[in-house]
Design an enzyme around this catalytic site. Structure first.
Site, PDB file in Angstrom:
ATOM      1  N   CYS A  25       0.826  -1.207   0.000  1.00 50.58           N
ATOM      2  CA  CYS A  25       0.000   0.000   0.000  1.00 50.58           C
ATOM      3  C   CYS A  25       0.859   1.255   0.000  1.00 50.58           C
ATOM      4  CB  CYS A  25      -0.926  -0.003   1.213  1.00 50.58           C
ATOM      5  SG  CYS A  25      -2.249  -1.231   1.127  1.00 50.58           S
ATOM      6  N   CYS A  57      15.325  28.552 -17.402  1.00 51.85           N
ATOM      7  CA  CYS A  57      15.643  28.744 -18.809  1.00 51.85           C
ATOM      8  C   CYS A  57      14.380  28.567 -19.655  1.00 51.85           C
ATOM      9  CB  CYS A  57      16.712  27.743 -19.241  1.00 51.85           C
ATOM     10  SG  CYS A  57      17.092  27.799 -21.008  1.00 51.85           S
ATOM     11  N   CYS A  76      16.213  37.096 -20.433  1.00 55.57           N
ATOM     12  CA  CYS A  76      16.127  38.309 -19.618  1.00 55.57           C
ATOM     13  C   CYS A  76      15.730  37.969 -18.193  1.00 55.57           C
ATOM     14  CB  CYS A  76      15.127  39.282 -20.240  1.00 55.57           C
ATOM     15  SG  CYS A  76      14.889  40.802 -19.284  1.00 55.57           S
ATOM     16  N   CYS A 117      11.731  39.788 -17.612  1.00 51.97           N
ATOM     17  CA  CYS A 117      10.551  39.204 -18.260  1.00 51.97           C
ATOM     18  C   CYS A 117      10.696  37.697 -18.474  1.00 51.97           C
ATOM     19  CB  CYS A 117      10.275  39.890 -19.588  1.00 51.97           C
ATOM     20  SG  CYS A 117      11.568  39.642 -20.837  1.00 51.97           S
ATOM     21  N   HIS A 154      16.550  40.205 -25.408  1.00 51.80           N
ATOM     22  CA  HIS A 154      16.097  41.179 -26.406  1.00 51.80           C
ATOM     23  C   HIS A 154      16.939  42.448 -26.250  1.00 51.80           C
ATOM     24  CE1 HIS A 154      13.989  42.776 -22.858  1.00 51.80           C
ATOM     25  NE2 HIS A 154      13.613  41.532 -22.646  1.00 51.80           N
ATOM     26  N   CYS A 187     -14.979  25.743  -3.693  1.00 52.12           N
ATOM     27  CA  CYS A 187     -13.973  26.510  -2.956  1.00 52.12           C
ATOM     28  C   CYS A 187     -12.940  27.129  -3.889  1.00 52.12           C
ATOM     29  CB  CYS A 187     -13.290  25.603  -1.931  1.00 52.12           C
ATOM     30  SG  CYS A 187     -11.949  26.408  -1.052  1.00 52.12           S
ATOM     31  N   CYS A 223      -1.137  25.218  -4.852  1.00 48.61           N
ATOM     32  CA  CYS A 223      -0.354  24.606  -5.927  1.00 48.61           C
ATOM     33  C   CYS A 223       0.463  23.449  -5.368  1.00 48.61           C
ATOM     34  CB  CYS A 223       0.557  25.645  -6.579  1.00 48.61           C
ATOM     35  SG  CYS A 223       1.613  24.973  -7.886  1.00 48.61           S
TER      36      CYS A 223
END
Length: 331
Positions: A28, A89, A121, A124, A129, A188, A193
């Site tokens: 189990c 990454c 970056c 962001c 960029h 709910c 997470c």
């Protein structure tokens, strides 16, 4: 007998755990761990209590080396996701973590995984960029609409409605961007997470505290969407205008209920006794004296409890209504 499969087992079939004293059979526990690791529910809790299983026990019980490696990877990812200076990454199939503490002024990062070397970056978290500022990061709902992004313009109205319905059931964690699915049936809205442990609101997709649903944000503990601005303002105005009357009514009911109810409850409790009580061995005079003393003691204590309840509760409610709610209205 194993409490999970309810089958009789020999004593050696029950491994000991370092985290708690609960026991279950090997089979189990192994099935439970395989399922938990496959669903990335790491750290894994004991099947009988919230205590987290020790990693040595998990390694001892997991039957497959691949699952052990996955368990270690999930543990590491959960630790790194909670670190605000870690960046991942963005290259496909890389998932390499870069420790980027103090890199805000020099935001050009390079993935250190062998064979990758992707530049991205710090701010962001997108590919580097050099020509211009960071592009606007898509809002969380757009990240959580994989079905809608795949929808073609020529789809029928029924297909678009189905895509929107499925998109409402899939959103992303505001901390680690992991996709989370929940049936949007008004249940709910307090979500946790399983990847990074972030506690967030399903409606506004913000990290929350335990008082989020008591704040005038428009998010409710149950419901399919936040309140509209008009409804929220009307509710706040009603709280500000009706608070004195409601508080007075509640205090007027609570004071006699607590003051009179506690002595009555204690008298009935002592008179009825409980399992193993010695009431039956007491004489009638002793029983009467015991009930009388408990009632008199309660009459002395109940005003103190009433004063503390009203003296602490009323200022807290007034502070919330004429502090938090009024500030929200002014905004």
């Amino acid at each position: 007998e194993c409490p999970l499969c309810l089958l009789p087992q020999p004593p050696e079939a029950f491994p000991s755990l370092a985290s708690c004293s609960h026991r279950s059979c090997w089979g189990c526990l192994q099935r439970y761990l395989c399922l938990a690791v496959s669903e990335s529910r790491v750290p894994v809790a004991c099947p009988h209590c919230p205590a987290a299983l020790h990693p040595s026990d998990v390694h001892r019980l997991l039957p497959e080396p691949a699952l052990r490696d996955k368990y270690e990877e999930f543990l590491l990812r959960r630790l790194l996701v909670a670190d605000p200076g870690t960046r991942w990454c963005p290259a496909p199939d890389c998932s390499y973590a870069v420790f980027a503490h103090g890199c805000a002024e020099c935001p050009r990062l390079t993935c250190g995984r062998e064979g990758c070397g992707t530049e991205f970056c710090y701010h962001c978290r997108q590919p580097w960029h050099p020509e211009g500022p960071c592009a606007a990061v898509p809002a969380a709902p757009s990240l959580a609409t994989p079905t809608a992004q795949l929808a073609q313009p020529e789809e029928s109205a029924h297909g678009e409605a189905l895509a929107r319905a499925e998109a409402e059931d899939i959103k992303v964690c505001p901390r680690c961007s992991a996709f989370i699915m929940k049936i949007n049936d008004g249940s709910c809205n307090r979500m946790n997470c399983t990847v990074c442990g972030c506690l967030f609101c399903w409606l506004c997709l913000r990290e929350i505290s335990d008082v989020h649903f008591l704040s005038p944000s428009g998010c409710t503990f149950w419901g399919k969407r936040p309140w509209s601005r008009t409804r929220r303002i009307l509710w706040q105005l009603g709280m500000v205008l009706g608070a004195p009357m409601v508080i007075s009514l509640a205090a007027g009911v609570a004071i006699p209920v607590i003051t009179i109810g506690i002595p009555i409850y204690m008298g009935r409790k002592v008179l009825a006794g409980g399992p193993g009580s010695r009431r039956s061995s007491l004489s009638g005079c002793q029983q009467c004296l015991s009930v009388t003393s408990s009632v008199l003691l309660s009459l002395f204590v109940s005003p103190i409890i009433t004063a503390l309840t009203v003296g602490v509760g009323v200022p807290l409610v007034l502070t919330y209504v004429y502090g938090t709610v009024v500030l929200s209205l002014c905004r």
